[in-house]
Design a protein around this motif. Structure first.
Motif, PDB file in Angstrom:
ATOM      1  N   ASP A  59     -34.988  37.200  28.969  1.00 38.75           N
ATOM      2  CA  ASP A  59     -35.970  36.102  28.710  1.00 38.75           C
ATOM      3  C   ASP A  59     -35.856  36.000  29.937  1.00 38.75           C
ATOM      4  OD1 ASP A  59     -38.959  36.078  28.388  1.00 38.75           O
ATOM      5  OD2 ASP A  59     -37.819  33.775  27.950  1.00 38.75           O
ATOM      6  N   PHE A  60     -36.921  35.452  30.299  1.00 39.69           N
ATOM      7  CA  PHE A  60     -36.809  34.445  31.851  1.00 39.69           C
ATOM      8  C   PHE A  60     -36.225  33.205  31.555  1.00 39.69           C
ATOM      9  CE2 PHE A  60     -40.720  32.070  33.049  1.00 39.69           C
ATOM     10  CZ  PHE A  60     -41.564  32.601  31.474  1.00 39.69           C
ATOM     11  N   GLN A  61     -37.030  32.488  30.416  1.00 42.98           N
ATOM     12  CA  GLN A  61     -36.899  31.135  30.116  1.00 42.98           C
ATOM     13  C   GLN A  61     -35.483  30.864  29.440  1.00 42.98           C
ATOM     14  OE1 GLN A  61     -40.710  28.080  29.384  1.00 42.98           O
ATOM     15  NE2 GLN A  61     -41.120  30.764  28.398  1.00 42.98           N
ATOM     16  N   SER A 113     -48.243  35.751  20.758  1.00 40.59           N
ATOM     17  CA  SER A 113     -47.773  36.466  22.549  1.00 40.59           C
ATOM     18  C   SER A 113     -49.092  37.996  22.147  1.00 40.59           C
ATOM     19  CB  SER A 113     -46.601  37.077  22.500  1.00 40.59           C
ATOM     20  OG  SER A 113     -46.164  35.822  22.548  1.00 40.59           O
ATOM     21  N   VAL A 114     -48.705  38.319  20.577  1.00 42.55           N
ATOM     22  CA  VAL A 114     -49.483  39.706  20.997  1.00 42.55           C
ATOM     23  C   VAL A 114     -50.997  39.160  19.551  1.00 42.55           C
ATOM     24  CG1 VAL A 114     -49.506  42.233  19.545  1.00 42.55           C
ATOM     25  CG2 VAL A 114     -47.562  40.655  20.971  1.00 42.55           C
ATOM     26  N   SER A 115     -52.241  39.648  20.189  1.00 41.69           N
ATOM     27  CA  SER A 115     -53.292  39.398  19.470  1.00 41.69           C
ATOM     28  C   SER A 115     -54.512  40.388  20.142  1.00 41.69           C
ATOM     29  CB  SER A 115     -54.194  38.097  19.765  1.00 41.69           C
ATOM     30  OG  SER A 115     -54.535  37.783  20.915  1.00 41.69           O
ATOM     31  N   MET A 116     -55.551  40.724  18.779  1.00 38.86           N
ATOM     32  CA  MET A 116     -56.562  41.533  19.465  1.00 38.86           C
ATOM     33  C   MET A 116     -57.721  41.339  20.069  1.00 38.86           C
ATOM     34  SD  MET A 116     -57.713  42.626  15.677  1.00 38.86           S
ATOM     35  CE  MET A 116     -56.715  41.765  14.826  1.00 38.86           C
ATOM     36  N   THR A 117     -58.005  39.937  20.757  1.00 32.44           N
ATOM     37  CA  THR A 117     -58.449  39.506  21.805  1.00 32.44           C
ATOM     38  C   THR A 117     -58.200  39.865  23.124  1.00 32.44           C
ATOM     39  OG1 THR A 117     -58.055  37.332  21.347  1.00 32.44           O
ATOM     40  CG2 THR A 117     -60.235  38.259  20.248  1.00 32.44           C
ATOM     41  N   LYS A 118     -56.596  39.767  23.539  1.00 28.72           N
ATOM     42  CA  LYS A 118     -55.786  39.795  24.651  1.00 28.72           C
ATOM     43  C   LYS A 118     -54.793  40.451  25.164  1.00 28.72           C
ATOM     44  CE  LYS A 118     -54.138  35.230  24.906  1.00 28.72           C
ATOM     45  NZ  LYS A 118     -52.625  35.700  24.301  1.00 28.72           N
ATOM     46  N   ALA A 119     -55.067  40.418  26.018  1.00 32.30           N
ATOM     47  CA  ALA A 119     -53.821  41.536  26.190  1.00 32.30           C
ATOM     48  C   ALA A 119     -51.757  41.027  25.777  1.00 32.30           C
ATOM     49  CB  ALA A 119     -53.298  41.916  27.477  1.00 32.30           C
ATOM     50  N   PRO A 120     -51.361  41.722  25.310  1.00 30.42           N
ATOM     51  CA  PRO A 120     -49.801  41.190  25.119  1.00 30.42           C
ATOM     52  C   PRO A 120     -49.777  40.266  26.496  1.00 30.42           C
ATOM     53  CG  PRO A 120     -50.126  43.506  25.156  1.00 30.42           C
ATOM     54  CD  PRO A 120     -51.100  43.363  25.049  1.00 30.42           C
ATOM     55  N   THR A 121     -49.470  39.116  25.712  1.00 36.87           N
ATOM     56  CA  THR A 121     -48.061  38.289  26.751  1.00 36.87           C
ATOM     57  C   THR A 121     -46.749  38.769  27.191  1.00 36.87           C
ATOM     58  OG1 THR A 121     -48.089  36.485  25.123  1.00 36.87           O
ATOM     59  CG2 THR A 121     -49.527  37.309  27.056  1.00 36.87           C
ATOM     60  N   PRO A 134     -38.601  39.616  31.568  1.00 38.75           N
ATOM     61  CA  PRO A 134     -37.398  39.717  32.020  1.00 38.75           C
ATOM     62  C   PRO A 134     -37.448  38.648  32.938  1.00 38.75           C
ATOM     63  CG  PRO A 134     -38.279  41.733  32.363  1.00 38.75           C
ATOM     64  CD  PRO A 134     -39.271  41.005  31.508  1.00 38.75           C
ATOM     65  N   PRO A 135     -36.265  38.161  33.795  1.00 40.12           N
ATOM     66  CA  PRO A 135     -35.953  37.273  35.089  1.00 40.12           C
ATOM     67  C   PRO A 135     -37.005  38.052  36.142  1.00 40.12           C
ATOM     68  CG  PRO A 135     -34.229  37.059  34.185  1.00 40.12           C
ATOM     69  CD  PRO A 135     -35.256  38.395  33.202  1.00 40.12           C
ATOM     70  N   GLU A 136     -36.849  39.746  36.448  1.00 44.82           N
ATOM     71  CA  GLU A 136     -37.478  40.061  37.647  1.00 44.82           C
ATOM     72  C   GLU A 136     -38.525  39.315  37.824  1.00 44.82           C
ATOM     73  OE1 GLU A 136     -35.265  42.575  35.756  1.00 44.82           O
ATOM     74  OE2 GLU A 136     -33.961  40.931  35.668  1.00 44.82           O
ATOM     75  N   ALA A 137     -39.417  40.016  36.578  1.00 46.15           N
ATOM     76  CA  ALA A 137     -41.023  39.665  36.480  1.00 46.15           C
ATOM     77  C   ALA A 137     -41.247  38.094  36.249  1.00 46.15           C
ATOM     78  CB  ALA A 137     -41.362  40.496  34.885  1.00 46.15           C
ATOM     79  N   GLN A 138     -40.670  37.557  36.431  1.00 44.07           N
ATOM     80  CA  GLN A 138     -41.383  36.375  35.981  1.00 44.07           C
ATOM     81  C   GLN A 138     -41.211  35.918  37.932  1.00 44.07           C
ATOM     82  OE1 GLN A 138     -42.146  34.016  34.443  1.00 44.07           O
ATOM     83  NE2 GLN A 138     -42.540  32.205  36.369  1.00 44.07           N
TER      84      GLN A 138
END
Lengths: 249, 60, 146
Positions: free
Chosen positions: A50-52, A191-199, C127-131
């Motif tokens: 993950d980026f963060q 992050s996942v819900s029925m009302t919007k696209a997953p983030t 992933p960092p590339e997507a960010q």
């Protein structure tokens, strides 16, 4: 149509559900194992960093499925409670008590993995925000249900008392779900819900959904297995129990 | 593939304690629950077999 | 008599569990449902004045200063800002432009002295590339607007 109705009621009797559960549970257990293997593979080897949060975010692959299951199992218990109160069926109370320990376990795992996630990312094992507090209340509701039903010797009265706890407590489930929307919480939104696209990145999302499906299959398998023990305990004096092949010397 | 070596895999980018603490406890908890459920069913069966045997002996 | 006493004990235990749950709910409704106040709410006088409370918002870009062990930064909700001072270790996810929740007291001079700082992350995982791609797209749209 009427034929089908009769069949449903046939399976609602403990005597016919006992062998049915015995046939079904290995299939669900097998599915759970396969899905778990695939889910873990994606969680660790396919899903990217993950980026963060770096690799620490991988806790999500069990934290979110465990939290979903803890809420969903409580809803199923409330459903059986309503059926039990309305139709006075014996099996519904047994299903509720077969599900309760698994629900309590998933609520505990949700809190446990959440603490292990919160410490490095937020900087605290635990905070009293609305999301965390309402999930803790769900855990206490499960414990309360188990303590209450095991304290009453007459199973039918135990089922009734438990059904009331299940039905009253079920209002907590939407409170947990919407807590991150209704109030300022430290916990992030869904992050996942029925009302919007997953983030989430797609492979991460797949890992999470497959793990959720694995937990789902596990819960069905273990509940079917446990309900067999409960049926035997309660129907011990019935003739059909004495005639079971495993009861012969 | 995310990992260059096994030690990298276990280190989890410095989050090893938290990640393995989560996955480990979850695996252990599900395993223990399954074993307890199996014990409950086999204990119940053994008890009922004994009760039924006692009943038959009384009738004889 | 013995089994009945045991049953009574378990019933009381169950009631205690439900009681604890109810107490937690009420407690949460009274004070903790509002986990933090935004700088706008603080400016509007909604935050308690006589006891410590939490503020939440984003760490303003370019506002973080560290000398020795004291970190100073500005918490903003894009409308209002509050300067914060904190002595201690900041969490891993603490960074400029990201969410933060700080517990402490508001001084008469408008400075917030924090005793605890928590990072509040968002629900985005990629992933960092997507960010990097997202950042580039933002940059592109910004230059197009100018």
């Amino acid at each position: 149509m009427s034929q089908r109705l009769i069949n449903w009621f046939k399976f609602a009797s403990p005597a016919s559900f006992y062998p049915l559960a015995g046939t079904l549970w290995p299939w669900f257990a097998g599915l759970a194992s396969v899905l778990c293997a695939v889910g873990l593979w994606i969680s660790f080897f396919v899903a990217p960093t993950d980026f963060q949060q770096g690799e620490g975010y991988r806790i999500i692959f069990i934290h979110v499925p465990a939290s979903w299951m803890s809420m969903f199992i409580y809803c199923v218990m409330a459903f059986w409670a309503a059926i039990g109160i309305t139709f006075n069926t014996r099996l519904s109370g047994m299903m509720s008590s077969a599900l309760a320990p698994t629900g309590a376990l998933f609520a505990f795992l949700s809190l446990w993995t959440g603490a292990l996630w919160g410490k490095p990312m937020w900087g605290a094992w635990w905070v009293w925000d609305a999301r965390l507090t309402s999930e803790l209340i769900l855990f206490f509701l499960y414990i309360g249900y188990i303590a209450l039903t095991s304290a009453i010797d007459d199973p039918r009265r135990a089922d009734k008392a438990g059904a009331i706890v299940a039905l009253v407590g079920v209002i907590n489930v939407p409170i947990i779900y919407f807590s991150v929307k209704w109030w300022n919480t430290l916990h992030q939104g869904a992050s996942v819900s029925m009302t919007k696209a997953p983030t989430m990145a797609t492979t991460m999302l797949w890992g999470m959904l497959i793990m959720a499906l694995a937990f789902w299959m596990y819960s069905i398998a273990i509940a079917l297995y446990r309900v067999r023990a409960i049926i035997l305990e309660r129907e011990r004096h019935a003739t059909w129990v004495a005639e079971l092949p495993e009861m012969q010397r | 593939m995310n990992w260059g070596s096994a030690s990298e895999f276990f280190a989890m980018g410095g989050y090893g304690f938290y990640v393995w603490g989560s996955f480990g406890v979850t695996a252990a908890a599900l395993l223990i629950e399954a074993l307890l459920a199996r014990k409950r069913l086999s204990d119940t069966r053994r008890l009922l077999r004994r009760e039924l045997a006692a009943d038959r002996d009384n009738q004889d | 008599m013995k089994p009945r006493q045991k049953r009574l004990a378990i019933v009381l235990g169950g009631l205690a569990a439900v009681g604890i749950a109810a107490t937690l709910i009420l407690n949460a409704f009274q004070s903790n449902l509002v986990f933090f106040f935004t700088p706008t709410q603080v400016a509007g006088g909604e935050a308690p004045k006589d006891r410590p409370f939490r503020i939440g918002g984003l760490v303003k870009e370019g506002s973080l200063q560290r000398n020795d062990i004291t970190a100073r930064f500005i918490v903003t909700d894009t409308a209002r800002e509050i300067p914060v001072a904190y002595k201690g270790i900041l969490p891993d996810l603490f960074s400029e432009g990201k969410g933060v929740v700080a517990q402490g007291t508001l001084g008469a001079d408008g400075n917030f002295t924090a005793s605890e700082v928590l990072a509040k992350h968002d629900e985005n995982y990629m992933p960092p590339e997507a960010q990097a791609a997202v950042d580039k797209a933002h940059e592109a749209s910004r230059t197009l607007k100018q």
